[in-house]
Scaffold this motif. Structure first.
Motif, mmCIF file in Angstrom:
data_model
loop_
_atom_site.group_PDB
_atom_site.id
_atom_site.type_symbol
_atom_site.label_atom_id
_atom_site.label_comp_id
_atom_site.label_asym_id
_atom_site.label_seq_id
_atom_site.Cartn_x
_atom_site.Cartn_y
_atom_site.Cartn_z
ATOM 1 N N ILE A 6 0.898 -1.263 0.119
ATOM 2 C CA ILE A 6 0.031 0.187 -0.109
ATOM 3 C C ILE A 6 0.908 1.268 0.019
ATOM 4 C CG2 ILE A 6 -1.989 1.244 1.036
ATOM 5 C CD1 ILE A 6 -2.517 -1.731 0.094
ATOM 6 N N LEU A 7 0.443 2.332 -1.074
ATOM 7 C CA LEU A 7 1.230 3.566 -0.895
ATOM 8 C C LEU A 7 0.220 4.533 -0.397
ATOM 9 C CD1 LEU A 7 2.788 3.558 -4.275
ATOM 10 C CD2 LEU A 7 3.642 2.304 -2.498
ATOM 11 N N ALA A 142 5.905 10.096 0.168
ATOM 12 C CA ALA A 142 5.318 8.621 -0.064
ATOM 13 C C ALA A 142 5.610 7.910 1.089
ATOM 14 C CB ALA A 142 5.718 8.217 -1.433
ATOM 15 N N GLY A 143 4.443 7.233 1.533
ATOM 16 C CA GLY A 143 4.717 6.210 2.536
ATOM 17 C C GLY A 143 4.367 4.943 1.873
ATOM 18 N N VAL A 144 5.244 3.859 2.243
ATOM 19 C CA VAL A 144 5.027 2.504 1.610
ATOM 20 C C VAL A 144 4.900 1.368 2.956
ATOM 21 C CG1 VAL A 144 6.021 0.741 0.271
ATOM 22 C CG2 VAL A 144 6.395 3.150 -0.386
ATOM 23 N N SER A 145 3.943 0.619 2.902
ATOM 24 C CA SER A 145 3.668 -0.266 4.003
ATOM 25 C C SER A 145 2.820 -1.539 3.349
ATOM 26 C CB SER A 145 3.196 0.445 5.362
ATOM 27 O OG SER A 145 3.637 -0.348 6.556
ATOM 28 N N PHE A 146 2.239 -2.141 4.468
ATOM 29 C CA PHE A 146 1.353 -3.450 4.258
ATOM 30 C C PHE A 146 -0.185 -3.055 4.476
ATOM 31 C CE2 PHE A 146 3.588 -3.999 8.370
ATOM 32 C CZ PHE A 146 2.698 -4.385 9.099
ATOM 33 N N ASN A 147 -0.433 -2.115 5.117
ATOM 34 C CA ASN A 147 -1.627 -1.396 5.250
ATOM 35 C C ASN A 147 -1.887 0.183 5.312
ATOM 36 O OD1 ASN A 147 -1.162 -0.249 8.152
ATOM 37 N ND2 ASN A 147 -1.494 -2.498 8.944
ATOM 38 N N LYS A 148 -2.971 0.648 5.274
ATOM 39 C CA LYS A 148 -3.136 1.998 5.061
ATOM 40 C C LYS A 148 -2.679 2.827 6.291
ATOM 41 C CE LYS A 148 -7.323 3.015 3.451
ATOM 42 N NZ LYS A 148 -8.784 2.816 3.186
ATOM 43 N N CYS A 149 -3.066 2.474 7.392
ATOM 44 C CA CYS A 149 -2.501 3.018 8.423
ATOM 45 C C CYS A 149 -1.061 3.585 8.691
ATOM 46 C CB CYS A 149 -3.126 2.515 9.698
ATOM 47 S SG CYS A 149 -2.290 3.137 11.575
ATOM 48 N N GLY A 230 -0.264 -2.205 14.608
ATOM 49 C CA GLY A 230 0.350 -2.323 13.198
ATOM 50 C C GLY A 230 -0.913 -3.078 12.592
ATOM 51 N N ILE A 231 -2.241 -3.267 13.159
ATOM 52 C CA ILE A 231 -3.337 -3.803 12.403
ATOM 53 C C ILE A 231 -4.164 -2.846 11.878
ATOM 54 C CG2 ILE A 231 -5.360 -5.136 13.049
ATOM 55 C CD1 ILE A 231 -3.548 -6.371 15.459
ATOM 56 N N ASP A 232 -4.421 -2.950 10.694
ATOM 57 C CA ASP A 232 -5.537 -2.288 10.017
ATOM 58 C C ASP A 232 -5.720 -3.125 8.568
ATOM 59 O OD1 ASP A 232 -7.021 -0.215 8.492
ATOM 60 O OD2 ASP A 232 -5.529 0.879 8.141
ATOM 61 N N ASP A 233 -7.059 -3.690 8.589
ATOM 62 C CA ASP A 233 -7.330 -4.358 7.481
ATOM 63 C C ASP A 233 -8.264 -3.810 6.581
ATOM 64 O OD1 ASP A 233 -6.139 -6.670 8.731
ATOM 65 O OD2 ASP A 233 -7.952 -7.435 9.818
ATOM 66 N N ARG A 234 -8.461 -2.457 6.593
ATOM 67 C CA ARG A 234 -9.224 -1.652 5.630
ATOM 68 C C ARG A 234 -8.520 -1.827 4.099
ATOM 69 N NH1 ARG A 234 -8.994 3.937 6.856
ATOM 70 N NH2 ARG A 234 -6.595 3.452 7.618
ATOM 71 N N ARG A 240 -14.606 4.944 -2.907
ATOM 72 C CA ARG A 240 -14.866 5.908 -1.657
ATOM 73 C C ARG A 240 -15.740 6.969 -1.952
ATOM 74 N NH1 ARG A 240 -12.152 9.890 1.216
ATOM 75 N NH2 ARG A 240 -12.237 9.603 3.469
ATOM 76 N N GLN A 241 -16.927 7.248 -1.211
ATOM 77 C CA GLN A 241 -17.881 8.331 -1.283
ATOM 78 C C GLN A 241 -17.469 9.451 -0.524
ATOM 79 O OE1 GLN A 241 -21.881 6.816 -1.512
ATOM 80 N NE2 GLN A 241 -21.727 5.985 -3.367
#
Length: 356
Positions: A6-7, A142-149, A230-234, A240-241
């Motif tokens: 995710i970026l 830019a931020g790069v990781s494995f979830n949105k948070c 570090g948990i965020d499953d979104r 997205r509205q």
């Protein structure tokens, strides 16, 4: 879900940087995007040079001028900014259709599976930053990781023009050293409550139980409890509205409580109706906002049984809400906001059901 890529891309002082680009003599100087500081209005955003003076978004323009009298004040040109934003979002979509816009200058991008089959999310982030600079002469962080948070936290690590990756190996270390105000959802009230308890960092937060966090932050407490681990499953949601839509008016001079406040709300309602029609949006909830001369604020909301759009329908709600307000002080600003929005094709489907 630690295998996702995710970026989070956040343009650097977007509006102000555009104005500096258009007027090179402003580069390196404080620029404030706001109305005339001699009149009413608030700061939309400002350049990094202006931020060193303590300027921030939503600050009254007059206050900003006192803090930074040598700044250049520029009225926002939203339509112009939108055209540049469209160019940037086209760059994102070169890689994937999974682009979730948060604003004109900010988005989440899921590049786990991308059109070029590039394995490294960091490489994609580098390419996007390079293309933005080449096509717009602007910079992005830019931020790069494995979830949105975590991706959002990463993009804020090295601004401006930064690139930070938070991995499954270093995420806890990076979260633990963060000041708690860096976590989304922790505002001034909860920040003060945490500080009073000696809680200043992510590590301090992590030592609290979920029940403790819920006690302070209510529903948001459970989300924070997950995020600091570090948990965020979104999912990244390209559909997205918009959650709210609104219009405001700041008066050149405070109006007295005896003034015809309804006529001013009607003026705002006319503008809001035009926006709703242009965007093909209908609404269910109407919210009024009244800001007094001393910056204290009251809000009231009314939810309709059916979706509405016209000025007359909006004013019906306003009349109900105004009857609930005790206007005791001179008024600086009024606004109408809406929520429970129905947009585009979804609106047409709903209308077809009503027509049956």
């Amino acid at each position: 879900m630690t295998n996702r890529k995710i970026l989070h891309i956040d343009m650097d002082a977007f509006f102000a940087s555009i104005e500096q680009r258009e007027r090179p003599e402003l580069v390196g100087t404080p620029v404030i995007i706001a109305g005339d500081p001699n009149k009413r209005g608030v700061v939309s955003t400002c350049s990094y040079e202006a931020r060193t003076y303590g300027i921030y978004s939503s600050m009254p323009s007059k206050t900003a001028h006192v803090l930074c009298p040598n700044a250049t004040f520029i009225k926002p040109r939203i339509d112009f900014y939108k055209t540049i934003s469209n160019t940037i979002f086209d760059i994102y979509k070169e890689y994937t259709e999974l682009v979730e816009p948060l604003s004109l200058d900010e988005a989440f991008i899921d590049v786990t599976y991308n059109k070029y089959d590039i394995k490294s999310a960091v490489e994609i982030a580098k390419e996007i930053k390079r293309k933005i600079r080449e096509k717009t002469n602007l910079t992005a962080s830019a931020g790069v990781s494995f979830n949105k948070c975590l991706a959002k936290i990463a993009s804020d690590y090295r601004k401006p023009d930064g690139l930070t990756e938070i991995t499954t190996e270093n995420y806890q270390q990076m979260i633990d050293v963060l000041p708690i105000e860096k976590f989304f959802g922790i505002g001034k009230v909860s920040l003060n409550q945490f500080h009073q308890r000696g809680i200043f960092t992510g590590k301090d937060l992590r030592e609290l139980s979920e029940a403790n966090l819920v006690e302070i932050m209510h529903k948001r407490g459970s989300i924070i409890y997950q995020n600091i681990r570090g948990i965020d499953d979104r999912e990244v949601d390209p559909d997205r509205q918009r959650k709210t839509l609104g219009k405001e008016i700041t008066f050149a001079m405070d109006i007295t409580t005896g003034a015809d406040i309804r006529s001013h709300f009607e003026e705002v309602a006319v503008r809001l109706e035009k926006e709703l029609i242009n965007r093909k949006i209908k609404i269910k909830t109407v919210i009024i906002k009244i800001k007094y001369f001393d910056f204290s604020i009251i809000t009231k909301r009314y939810t309709c049984d059916n979706y509405i759009q016209s000025k007359n329908e909006i004013m019906y709600c306003i009349d109900i809400l105004l009857k609930k307000c005790k206007l005791e002080k001179d008024i600086r600003l009024i606004g109408i906001y809406t929520s429970n929005l129905l947009e585009g094709e979804e609106e047409n489907k709903q209308l077809s059901l009503w027509d049956l």
